[in-house]
Scaffold this motif. Structure first.
Motif, mmCIF file in Angstrom:
data_model
loop_
_atom_site.group_PDB
_atom_site.id
_atom_site.type_symbol
_atom_site.label_atom_id
_atom_site.label_comp_id
_atom_site.label_asym_id
_atom_site.label_seq_id
_atom_site.Cartn_x
_atom_site.Cartn_y
_atom_site.Cartn_z
ATOM 1 N N GLY A 94 45.567 6.658 -16.997
ATOM 2 C CA GLY A 94 44.037 5.770 -17.406
ATOM 3 C C GLY A 94 44.138 5.776 -18.776
ATOM 4 O O GLY A 94 44.649 6.579 -19.479
ATOM 5 N N ARG A 95 42.866 5.274 -19.197
ATOM 6 C CA ARG A 95 42.710 5.202 -20.627
ATOM 7 C C ARG A 95 41.803 6.424 -21.112
ATOM 8 O O ARG A 95 41.428 6.730 -22.199
ATOM 9 N N GLY A 96 41.069 7.249 -20.279
ATOM 10 C CA GLY A 96 40.169 8.010 -20.655
ATOM 11 C C GLY A 96 40.690 9.481 -21.139
ATOM 12 O O GLY A 96 42.006 9.462 -20.978
ATOM 13 N N GLU A 97 39.886 10.108 -21.903
ATOM 14 C CA GLU A 97 40.298 11.270 -22.424
ATOM 15 C C GLU A 97 40.820 12.556 -21.469
ATOM 16 O O GLU A 97 41.863 13.066 -21.844
ATOM 17 N N GLY A 98 40.473 12.470 -20.330
ATOM 18 C CA GLY A 98 41.056 13.405 -19.168
ATOM 19 C C GLY A 98 42.202 13.127 -18.400
ATOM 20 O O GLY A 98 42.368 13.757 -17.470
ATOM 21 N N THR A 99 42.817 12.184 -18.659
ATOM 22 C CA THR A 99 43.940 11.565 -17.959
ATOM 23 C C THR A 99 45.323 12.349 -18.467
ATOM 24 O O THR A 99 45.327 13.068 -19.717
ATOM 25 N N ASP A 100 46.258 12.601 -17.448
ATOM 26 C CA ASP A 100 47.472 13.225 -17.792
ATOM 27 C C ASP A 100 48.389 12.357 -18.599
ATOM 28 O O ASP A 100 48.896 12.870 -19.583
ATOM 29 N N ILE A 101 48.299 11.182 -18.406
ATOM 30 C CA ILE A 101 49.027 10.006 -18.915
ATOM 31 C C ILE A 101 48.118 8.933 -19.583
ATOM 32 O O ILE A 101 47.685 8.279 -18.755
ATOM 33 N N ARG A 102 47.836 9.119 -20.808
ATOM 34 C CA ARG A 102 46.683 8.277 -21.616
ATOM 35 C C ARG A 102 47.702 6.659 -21.856
ATOM 36 O O ARG A 102 48.375 6.834 -22.536
ATOM 37 N N LEU A 103 46.769 5.688 -21.269
ATOM 38 C CA LEU A 103 47.316 4.254 -21.529
ATOM 39 C C LEU A 103 46.438 3.636 -22.708
ATOM 40 O O LEU A 103 45.306 3.783 -22.628
ATOM 41 N N GLU A 104 47.297 3.086 -23.722
ATOM 42 C CA GLU A 104 46.304 2.411 -24.592
ATOM 43 C C GLU A 104 46.479 0.943 -24.231
ATOM 44 O O GLU A 104 47.152 0.130 -24.835
ATOM 45 N N ASP A 105 46.056 0.705 -23.140
ATOM 46 C CA ASP A 105 45.932 -0.761 -22.636
ATOM 47 C C ASP A 105 44.521 -1.287 -22.049
ATOM 48 O O ASP A 105 43.771 -0.814 -21.446
ATOM 49 N N ALA A 106 44.317 -2.488 -22.760
ATOM 50 C CA ALA A 106 43.070 -2.915 -22.563
ATOM 51 C C ALA A 106 42.643 -3.109 -21.000
ATOM 52 O O ALA A 106 41.304 -3.299 -20.563
ATOM 53 N N PHE A 107 43.742 -3.203 -20.314
ATOM 54 C CA PHE A 107 43.511 -3.824 -18.720
ATOM 55 C C PHE A 107 43.621 -2.613 -17.986
ATOM 56 O O PHE A 107 43.330 -2.651 -16.910
ATOM 57 N N ALA A 108 43.742 -1.279 -18.542
ATOM 58 C CA ALA A 108 43.758 -0.240 -17.514
ATOM 59 C C ALA A 108 42.407 0.548 -17.676
ATOM 60 O O ALA A 108 41.548 0.207 -18.740
ATOM 61 N N SER A 109 41.831 0.985 -16.478
ATOM 62 C CA SER A 109 40.728 1.607 -16.355
ATOM 63 C C SER A 109 40.567 3.071 -16.930
ATOM 64 O O SER A 109 41.863 3.475 -17.112
ATOM 65 N N THR A 110 39.498 3.817 -16.874
ATOM 66 C CA THR A 110 39.380 4.937 -17.751
ATOM 67 C C THR A 110 40.140 5.846 -16.847
ATOM 68 O O THR A 110 40.941 6.879 -17.078
ATOM 69 N N ARG A 111 39.993 6.038 -15.354
ATOM 70 C CA ARG A 111 41.004 6.807 -14.326
ATOM 71 C C ARG A 111 41.309 5.482 -13.751
ATOM 72 O O ARG A 111 40.806 5.303 -12.584
ATOM 73 N N HIS A 112 42.523 5.130 -13.706
ATOM 74 C CA HIS A 112 43.147 3.978 -13.101
ATOM 75 C C HIS A 112 44.032 4.243 -11.681
ATOM 76 O O HIS A 112 43.650 3.754 -10.848
ATOM 77 N N ALA A 113 44.850 5.267 -12.178
ATOM 78 C CA ALA A 113 45.682 5.590 -10.848
ATOM 79 C C ALA A 113 46.128 6.992 -10.602
ATOM 80 O O ALA A 113 46.139 7.663 -11.808
ATOM 81 N N GLN A 114 46.739 7.448 -9.798
ATOM 82 C CA GLN A 114 47.016 8.968 -9.720
ATOM 83 C C GLN A 114 48.322 9.192 -8.801
ATOM 84 O O GLN A 114 48.505 8.269 -8.001
ATOM 85 N N ILE A 115 49.080 10.069 -9.188
ATOM 86 C CA ILE A 115 50.343 10.626 -8.471
ATOM 87 C C ILE A 115 49.922 11.767 -7.944
ATOM 88 O O ILE A 115 49.593 12.757 -8.740
ATOM 89 N N VAL A 116 50.384 12.066 -6.775
ATOM 90 C CA VAL A 116 49.879 13.118 -6.021
ATOM 91 C C VAL A 116 51.028 13.718 -5.139
ATOM 92 O O VAL A 116 51.687 12.699 -4.400
ATOM 93 N N PRO A 117 51.491 15.037 -5.282
ATOM 94 C CA PRO A 117 52.649 15.538 -4.449
ATOM 95 C C PRO A 117 52.108 15.736 -2.933
ATOM 96 O O PRO A 117 50.856 16.055 -2.752
ATOM 97 N N GLU A 118 52.722 15.094 -2.037
ATOM 98 C CA GLU A 118 52.519 15.164 -0.686
ATOM 99 C C GLU A 118 53.615 15.342 0.121
ATOM 100 O O GLU A 118 54.403 14.515 0.488
ATOM 101 N N GLY A 119 53.677 16.692 0.510
ATOM 102 C CA GLY A 119 55.023 17.281 1.248
ATOM 103 C C GLY A 119 56.128 17.103 0.205
ATOM 104 O O GLY A 119 55.984 17.541 -1.051
ATOM 105 N N SER A 120 57.246 16.498 0.572
ATOM 106 C CA SER A 120 58.357 16.520 -0.151
ATOM 107 C C SER A 120 58.359 15.174 -0.975
ATOM 108 O O SER A 120 58.929 14.760 -1.912
ATOM 109 N N ALA A 121 57.287 14.321 -0.750
ATOM 110 C CA ALA A 121 57.170 13.161 -1.526
ATOM 111 C C ALA A 121 55.897 12.860 -2.722
ATOM 112 O O ALA A 121 55.076 13.866 -2.634
#
Length: 163
Positions: A94-121
């Motif tokens: 997302g665009r926010g300060e506390g994100t792991d991957i910071r995007l400089e994209d006007a169409f991205a939200s502050t916390r836009h999406a997340q990737i979470v480990p779930e089992g082996s996926a």
């Protein structure tokens, strides 16, 4: 004397204008707040919960994964094309300060999406963003497991998932 139709049109215009302003304010507040509390991820990568009372199937032996899971930048403002981010342990985009991957994209939200480990996926989930997250060109509705070669698009930023 004023024509009743003209008065009705003026009030109608004002009503539409106020509704538009309320919609803009609501969108701005939603974007500024981010995700107040992370939503629960389903119990497995398919998005289905195991049935209660049925015998559980034994774990299927999976082929070993090749290297760490990465998001490779295809196109992004402020990020070098071809660079990669390790997402093996999960990441917030997302665009926010506390994100792991910071995007400089006007169409991205502050916390836009997340990737979470779930089992082996690894599971990709939109965090209630204004403009949505796209996986292989289709809008994301709920958590979806990532597969090698998947294309993730957030606004004008594009990644390829590698594993």
């Amino acid at each position: 004397m004023l024509d009743p139709v003209s008065v009705a049109l003026k009030f109608g215009f004002l009503a539409v204008l106020y509704l538009f302003l309320l919609w803009v304010a609501r969108s701005a507040l939603k974007d500024l707040r981010g995700a107040a509390a992370p939503r629960a991820i389903p119990t497995d990568a398919t998005g289905f919960h195991p049935a209660v009372g049925l015998p559980q199937q034994p774990e299927v032996e999976r082929a070993p994964q090749h290297g760490p899971a990465r998001l490779r930048v295809e196109r992004a403002a402020g990020l070098e094309a071809g660079s990669a981010f390790d997402v093996s342990t999960g990441a917030v985009l997302g665009r926010g300060e506390g994100t792991d991957i910071r995007l400089e994209d006007a169409f991205a939200s502050t916390r836009h999406a997340q990737i979470v480990p779930e089992g082996s996926a690894l599971v990709l989930e939109d965090l209630g963003s204004t403009n949505g997250t796209y996986l292989n060109g289709a809008p994301l509705h709920g958590p979806v497991p990532l597969h090698p070669g998947d294309h993730v698009r957030i606004g004008e930023t594009e990644f390829t998932f590698e594993h």
